[in-house]
Scaffold this active site. Sequence first.
Site, short mmCIF file in Angstrom:
data_model
loop_
_atom_site.label_atom_id
_atom_site.label_comp_id
_atom_site.label_asym_id
_atom_site.label_seq_id
_atom_site.Cartn_x
_atom_site.Cartn_y
_atom_site.Cartn_z
N GLN A 25 43.07 73.91 68.09
CA GLN A 25 42.34 73.08 67.13
C GLN A 25 43.24 72.81 65.94
OE1 GLN A 25 38.64 74.82 65.84
NE2 GLN A 25 38.10 73.08 64.57
N VAL A 58 42.56 70.96 62.99
CA VAL A 58 41.91 71.02 61.68
C VAL A 58 40.67 71.90 61.83
CG1 VAL A 58 40.75 69.70 59.87
CG2 VAL A 58 42.74 68.73 61.04
N HIS A 70 35.33 68.57 64.90
CA HIS A 70 35.55 67.14 65.06
C HIS A 70 35.69 66.78 66.52
CE1 HIS A 70 39.62 68.86 64.70
NE2 HIS A 70 40.08 67.79 65.36
N HIS A 103 37.20 63.70 68.93
CA HIS A 103 37.98 62.48 69.07
C HIS A 103 37.24 61.61 70.06
CE1 HIS A 103 41.83 63.88 67.23
NE2 HIS A 103 41.32 65.06 67.55
#
Length: 135
Positions: free
Chosen positions: A91, A93, A97, A99
Amino acid sequence: MDCVFCALIRTGSASWVTRGPVASAFAPLSPIAPGHTLVVPTSHFADLFDTPPTVLAETTALVRLVADGMRSALRADGVNILNASGPGSEQSVPHLHFHVIPRWIGDGFSTWPGGRSQHQVDGDPVARLASAVAG
């Protein structure tokens, strides 16, 4: 240290597809295809495992809305939805999240993160996608 996604949300300095109280979507700095979008919870949650089920449900609902927008506004033939959660996942960040990457038959993109799509979209793909998500 402040999370980079939290800073973007706080300052409003991203190319926004949509911003909401629970989930938001914006273009990454280095998109691998026209319209490549990141969908995140608006509040900070480190990963899939840290995110409350109600927030995760609203975030994934936005993933679907963005994907639908890619098919209608960008005429994508399909989408890739990618997520890495937790320290063993690479991962990048530590803020949940997804994509959402539009795909076209013959676009030249074969593996994540092996390259950049060669597909071109007329106009600004982020603006077109933002319009489609807004309805």
